[in-house]
Design a protein around this motif. Structure first.
Motif, mmCIF file in Angstrom:
data_model
loop_
_atom_site.group_PDB
_atom_site.id
_atom_site.type_symbol
_atom_site.label_atom_id
_atom_site.label_comp_id
_atom_site.label_asym_id
_atom_site.label_seq_id
_atom_site.Cartn_x
_atom_site.Cartn_y
_atom_site.Cartn_z
ATOM 1 N N ILE A 84 -7.376 3.982 -65.492
ATOM 2 C CA ILE A 84 -8.106 3.831 -66.899
ATOM 3 C C ILE A 84 -9.189 2.688 -66.629
ATOM 4 C CG2 ILE A 84 -7.761 2.948 -69.226
ATOM 5 C CD1 ILE A 84 -6.185 4.961 -69.241
ATOM 6 N N GLY A 98 -11.193 -0.174 -68.938
ATOM 7 C CA GLY A 98 -11.684 -0.770 -69.886
ATOM 8 C C GLY A 98 -13.201 -1.076 -70.147
ATOM 9 N N LYS A 99 -13.614 -2.414 -69.852
ATOM 10 C CA LYS A 99 -14.923 -2.564 -69.747
ATOM 11 C C LYS A 99 -15.299 -2.652 -68.201
ATOM 12 C CE LYS A 99 -16.214 -3.158 -73.980
ATOM 13 N NZ LYS A 99 -17.406 -2.274 -74.820
ATOM 14 N N GLY A 100 -14.283 -2.701 -67.424
ATOM 15 C CA GLY A 100 -14.716 -2.702 -66.064
ATOM 16 C C GLY A 100 -15.240 -4.156 -65.672
ATOM 17 N N SER A 101 -14.547 -5.180 -66.400
ATOM 18 C CA SER A 101 -15.069 -6.648 -66.439
ATOM 19 C C SER A 101 -14.198 -7.248 -65.356
ATOM 20 C CB SER A 101 -14.874 -7.187 -67.613
ATOM 21 O OG SER A 101 -13.611 -7.235 -68.351
ATOM 22 N N ASN A 102 -13.134 -6.795 -64.523
ATOM 23 C CA ASN A 102 -12.495 -7.255 -63.506
ATOM 24 C C ASN A 102 -12.246 -6.548 -62.403
ATOM 25 O OD1 ASN A 102 -10.825 -9.824 -63.445
ATOM 26 N ND2 ASN A 102 -9.136 -8.652 -62.944
ATOM 27 N N THR A 113 -11.466 -5.417 -72.773
ATOM 28 C CA THR A 113 -10.632 -4.484 -73.626
ATOM 29 C C THR A 113 -9.384 -5.249 -74.133
ATOM 30 O OG1 THR A 113 -9.686 -3.138 -72.187
ATOM 31 C CG2 THR A 113 -11.770 -2.283 -73.284
ATOM 32 N N ALA A 141 -4.989 -11.882 -69.587
ATOM 33 C CA ALA A 141 -6.341 -12.646 -69.451
ATOM 34 C C ALA A 141 -6.018 -14.027 -70.470
ATOM 35 C CB ALA A 141 -7.521 -11.729 -70.154
ATOM 36 N N GLY A 142 -6.941 -14.840 -70.192
ATOM 37 C CA GLY A 142 -6.630 -15.966 -71.017
ATOM 38 C C GLY A 142 -7.710 -17.073 -70.649
ATOM 39 N N ILE A 162 -2.090 2.046 -71.965
ATOM 40 C CA ILE A 162 -1.744 1.132 -72.903
ATOM 41 C C ILE A 162 -2.753 1.913 -74.319
ATOM 42 C CG2 ILE A 162 -2.312 -1.037 -74.137
ATOM 43 C CD1 ILE A 162 -1.575 -2.165 -71.491
ATOM 44 N N ARG A 221 -18.715 -21.485 -73.375
ATOM 45 C CA ARG A 221 -18.843 -20.491 -72.270
ATOM 46 C C ARG A 221 -20.255 -20.143 -72.013
ATOM 47 N NH1 ARG A 221 -15.410 -16.793 -70.937
ATOM 48 N NH2 ARG A 221 -13.222 -16.797 -71.853
HETATM 49 C C1 LIG Z 1 -18.507 -12.808 -67.983
HETATM 50 C C2 LIG Z 1 -16.846 -12.562 -67.823
HETATM 51 C C3 LIG Z 1 -16.102 -13.647 -68.342
HETATM 52 C C4 LIG Z 1 -14.862 -13.355 -68.182
HETATM 53 N N1 LIG Z 1 -13.953 -14.414 -68.612
HETATM 54 C C5 LIG Z 1 -12.720 -14.432 -68.640
HETATM 55 C C6 LIG Z 1 -11.509 -15.181 -68.884
HETATM 56 O O1 LIG Z 1 -12.126 -16.412 -69.487
HETATM 57 N N2 LIG Z 1 -10.506 -15.236 -68.904
HETATM 58 C C7 LIG Z 1 -9.655 -13.996 -68.247
HETATM 59 O O2 LIG Z 1 -8.598 -14.086 -68.011
HETATM 60 N N3 LIG Z 1 -10.645 -13.126 -67.642
HETATM 61 C C8 LIG Z 1 -12.045 -13.157 -67.860
HETATM 62 N N4 LIG Z 1 -12.960 -12.194 -67.401
HETATM 63 C C9 LIG Z 1 -12.357 -11.152 -66.644
HETATM 64 C C10 LIG Z 1 -12.036 -9.949 -67.490
HETATM 65 O O3 LIG Z 1 -12.700 -9.733 -68.479
HETATM 66 C C11 LIG Z 1 -10.609 -9.607 -67.951
HETATM 67 O O4 LIG Z 1 -9.698 -9.465 -66.729
HETATM 68 C C12 LIG Z 1 -10.376 -8.410 -68.816
HETATM 69 O O5 LIG Z 1 -8.894 -8.756 -69.083
HETATM 70 C C13 LIG Z 1 -10.467 -7.274 -68.089
HETATM 71 O O6 LIG Z 1 -10.424 -5.994 -69.063
HETATM 72 P P1 LIG Z 1 -11.272 -4.744 -69.161
HETATM 73 O O7 LIG Z 1 -10.896 -3.971 -70.113
HETATM 74 O O8 LIG Z 1 -12.703 -5.098 -68.486
HETATM 75 O O9 LIG Z 1 -10.397 -4.145 -67.749
HETATM 76 P P2 LIG Z 1 -10.718 -3.410 -66.678
HETATM 77 O O10 LIG Z 1 -11.674 -4.360 -65.536
HETATM 78 O O11 LIG Z 1 -11.783 -2.259 -66.849
HETATM 79 O O12 LIG Z 1 -9.576 -2.931 -65.866
HETATM 80 C C14 LIG Z 1 -8.507 -3.923 -65.514
HETATM 81 C C15 LIG Z 1 -7.322 -3.423 -65.102
HETATM 82 O O13 LIG Z 1 -6.722 -3.006 -66.412
HETATM 83 C C16 LIG Z 1 -6.155 -1.655 -66.148
HETATM 84 N N5 LIG Z 1 -6.550 -1.024 -67.447
HETATM 85 C C17 LIG Z 1 -7.535 -1.288 -68.480
HETATM 86 N N6 LIG Z 1 -7.415 -0.736 -69.624
HETATM 87 C C18 LIG Z 1 -5.982 -0.143 -69.503
HETATM 88 C C19 LIG Z 1 -5.220 0.495 -70.498
HETATM 89 N N7 LIG Z 1 -5.667 0.905 -71.741
HETATM 90 N N8 LIG Z 1 -3.984 0.981 -70.127
HETATM 91 C C20 LIG Z 1 -3.742 0.528 -68.792
HETATM 92 N N9 LIG Z 1 -4.311 0.201 -67.864
HETATM 93 C C21 LIG Z 1 -5.494 -0.432 -68.176
HETATM 94 C C22 LIG Z 1 -7.430 -0.878 -65.162
HETATM 95 O O14 LIG Z 1 -7.090 0.407 -64.688
HETATM 96 C C23 LIG Z 1 -7.386 -1.909 -64.110
HETATM 97 O O15 LIG Z 1 -6.449 -1.993 -63.159
HETATM 98 C C24 LIG Z 1 -14.148 -12.428 -67.555
HETATM 99 C C25 LIG Z 1 -15.149 -11.421 -66.990
HETATM 100 C C26 LIG Z 1 -16.770 -11.579 -67.055
HETATM 101 C C27 LIG Z 1 -17.614 -10.594 -66.492
#
Ligand SMILES: Cc1cc2nc3c(=O)[nH]c(=O)nc-3n(C[C@H](O)[C@H](O)[C@H](O)COP(=O)(O)OP(=O)(O)OC[C@H]3O[C@@H](n4cnc5c(N)ncnc54)[C@H](O)[C@@H]3O)c2cc1C
Length: 303
Positions: free
Chosen positions: A57, A59-63, A122, A131-132, A178, A202
């Protein structure tokens, strides 16, 4: 006689994943689907049973740091987005962007989610990563999580049944997607002002106009990873198109079409220097997935 595999129309083949990670890295997905409803996700899970490939899955691929080349898996871009308000809670689709969620509720005079402001993930991704920011984390605002397992069974967990830790949740190791979650809310007429202050801070202190994956390393106990990297004189260090940000040393910027390997080479270089100069071992916060070039940790295939 060979029978051709029937592929549902929601699924496309050989799709580049670069646009779907904030770091702009990733190879080609063997199969790719954007899902907007739980029913569409079920359709993809049924397809998974037939092709027997891992399902991942996005989400926004942000981690994420996704590997290059052909990635033999089904990638699901989660865009399940809905809101449903109770008097003191909101139930949200797991594909909703948390920063947008924070804005929506604080504009209604409701508090509890301001810390999400500026996090590009997401709801689903933030629960998985717990995330926090601003001394708060996802688990502290969460009431319930609802998932879909590979047998298409829905489960609802109350937050007390789940063990969250610093940037960790049980979902990192579970084959469950989820689908939605419920968050606690309370009246706070200052919520919008607080959210705005968090966002402004930020934008001042973190790079938002270049591709990054947020903080590369976890903060070691009692330390800030960014300050450690900075104190070792590594701000601005560039290897293979990736650079340690001048604005915040724990952010790595993809400045020239870098690959996962380039990023992980810089990760190793920074870890080596920080260990040499401070004796502290940095651990990755970002998840390297589908890449064989990291000696540090290999995230499982996800759900
Ligand atoms: C500019 C920037 C600032 C940021 N600031 C913070 C911050 O302040 N604090 C912080 O904690 N993080 C921060 N991050 C990191 C990131 O945004 C977080 O870790 C966020 O929780 C990742 O969410 P995502 O939807 O992009 O997950 P993704 O990167 O797409 O996925 C992360 C993991 O979650 C799994 N996943 C995603 N959605 C689901 C679902 N629905 N069901 C099951 N598994 C799923 C994926 O398979 C993967 O294993 C930041 C990133 C950037 C680029």
């Amino acid at each position: 006689m060979s029978t051709r595999l029937w592929i549902p129309s929601i699924i496309t083949e050989n799709k580049s994943l670069k646009p779907y990670t904030t770091m702009k890295v990733g190879g080609e997905a063997r199969y790719f689907a954007e899902v907007k409803t739980v029913e569409e996700l079920k359709e993809v899970l049924l397809f998974k049973k037939r092709v027997n490939l891992p399902l991942f899955i996005l989400g926004k691929g942000s981690n994420l740091i996704l590997g290059e080349g052909n990635l033999e898996a089904i990638f699901v871009l989660n865009r399940i987005q809905f809101f449903s308000f109770d008097s003191d809670a909101v139930t949200v689709g797991s594909g909703v962007n948390v920063s947008y969620l924070a804005q929506k509720v604080s504009k209604m005079g409701l508090g509890g989610l301001e810390f999400f402001s500026g996090i590009p993930g997401t709801v689903g991704g933030c629960i998985v990563m717990n995330a926090g920011a601003s001394k708060k984390e996802t688990a502290s605002a969460l009431l319930e999580v609802t998932t879909l397992d590979e047998e298409l069974k829905e489960r609802t967990y109350s937050v007390d049944e789940l063990e969250f830790g610093y940037r960790k949740s049980p979902f990192l190791k579970r084959d469950e997607s989820i689908i939605f979650a419920k968050f606690r809310l309370f009246m706070d007429i200052e919520a919008e002002e607080k959210r705005h202050a968090i966002l402004t801070h930020r934008l001042k202190t973190q790079p938002y106009t270049v591709p990054t994956a947020g903080c590369m390393f976890r903060n070691p106990s009692g330390h800030s990873a960014g300050q450690l990297i900075d104190s070792c004189g590594l701000k601005g260090l560039e290897v293979g198109g990736v650079r340690v940000s001048q604005k915040h040393a724990n952010f790595f910027e993809n400045v020239q079409n870098a690959s996962a390997k380039n990023i992980l080479d810089l990760v190793e270089r920074v870890r080596y220097e920080v260990k040499k100069q401070t004796g502290i071992e940095l651990e990755l916060e970002v998840l390297p997935c589908f890449t064989t070039c990291t000696p540090i940790q290999q995230h499982p295939m996800g759900s």
